[in-house]
Design an enzyme around this catalytic site. Sequence first.
Site, short mmCIF file in Angstrom:
data_model
loop_
_atom_site.label_atom_id
_atom_site.label_comp_id
_atom_site.label_asym_id
_atom_site.label_seq_id
_atom_site.Cartn_x
_atom_site.Cartn_y
_atom_site.Cartn_z
N ALA A 112 0.84 -1.20 0.00
CA ALA A 112 0.00 0.00 0.00
C ALA A 112 0.87 1.24 0.00
CB ALA A 112 -0.91 0.02 1.23
N THR A 155 -6.01 -0.26 8.35
CA THR A 155 -5.61 0.77 9.32
C THR A 155 -6.81 1.32 10.08
OG1 THR A 155 -4.70 3.04 9.47
CG2 THR A 155 -5.76 2.44 7.43
N ASP A 156 -6.54 1.82 11.29
CA ASP A 156 -7.59 2.48 12.07
C ASP A 156 -8.05 3.78 11.43
OD1 ASP A 156 -5.34 4.06 12.60
OD2 ASP A 156 -5.36 3.70 14.77
N GLU A 157 -7.28 4.32 10.50
CA GLU A 157 -7.61 5.62 9.93
C GLU A 157 -8.87 5.59 9.07
OE1 GLU A 157 -4.46 8.14 8.53
OE2 GLU A 157 -2.94 6.90 9.49
N TYR A 188 -5.49 9.02 1.79
CA TYR A 188 -4.93 7.71 2.14
C TYR A 188 -5.97 6.84 2.84
CZ TYR A 188 -2.86 4.30 5.31
OH TYR A 188 -2.61 3.16 6.02
N LYS A 204 -7.83 3.22 1.62
CA LYS A 204 -7.81 1.98 2.39
C LYS A 204 -9.23 1.52 2.73
CE LYS A 204 -4.84 -0.15 3.71
NZ LYS A 204 -4.14 -1.31 3.09
#
Length: 328
Positions: free
Chosen positions: A86, A128-130, A152, A156
């Site tokens: 990624a 990811t937690d994002e 980003y 994801k």
Amino acid sequence: MNTVTRILVTGGAGFIGSHYVRTLLADPAASVEVTVLDALTYAGDPAHLDAVRGDRRFAFVHGDVCDAELVGKVLSEHDEVVHFAAESHVDRSIAGAAPFVRTNVLGTQTLLDAALRGGVRTFVQVSTDEVYGSVDTGAWTEDAPLLPNSPYAASKAAADLMALAYHRTHGLDVRVTRCSNNYGPRQHPEKAVPLFTTRLLTGGRVPLYGDGSHVRDWLYVGDHVAGVELVRRRGRPGEVYHVGGGTELTNRQLVDFLLAACGADWSRVDHVADRKGHDRRYALDDSKIRAELGYRPRTDLATGLAATVAWYRDNRPWWEPLCGRADR
């Protein structure tokens, strides 16, 4: 006789992916064969894999996850996929989102199509937690809505949804992991911990966004890959699992620790304008992976950060050339 599991690890020359590969092959008796597929962009380093290069169970393929012909050929020879590849730097995604959409969304879809055609048994999507955006209080559970704020994070989130759609539509065994902020040795110096550490070790200054009160949960890379491996081996198809570190810090607290570890003080810190769309706080509820799979982070933050700073102090020849190419 043990059956050998053939595992394709995308992005396996990167910081987290290479740690996962080295962990998989650390046991000489493990019945696995591991192939790394990596495009070797600026964030990938073949040296990350030197420790396993002589292992007969290891192979490397230089290639792009968006190359459908190559991906199809490689995946047809594997049983499982662990997908780390990624574009992952938020500031870079703000400056230009196209590479993030291409690699993170199109690349994931290319892999999923090839996994279907090739009869892949398990597909682990590492995320990811994002993807959740910011949370003021409490912590996200795996069924929380996805509300990404950076390009980003949006890329994801799109990749996660695509992967889960292939499970629901086609019955592909997809398992998604979402982790908190990783740190540890060999992380590219564009990321927060190595950026601050390398600048402080070379007498430079470090930037602190806004008021420094942004909160992150920090996860040592070894604990992250242990969680991913639990999900690969024992997770349930179609499920999302949070892999947390269990230690929240404000950015000011993180900088304070790194200043002390590097023998510096706050006179070396520049307060800079906040990042666009900067999420205030991330927090994962990882009770699901703890209860179902027995996950526990093993490395406390003080120990992990001290070991990380020590590694950068002792390995200047590795990171000094990278600092010249990082967004400083």
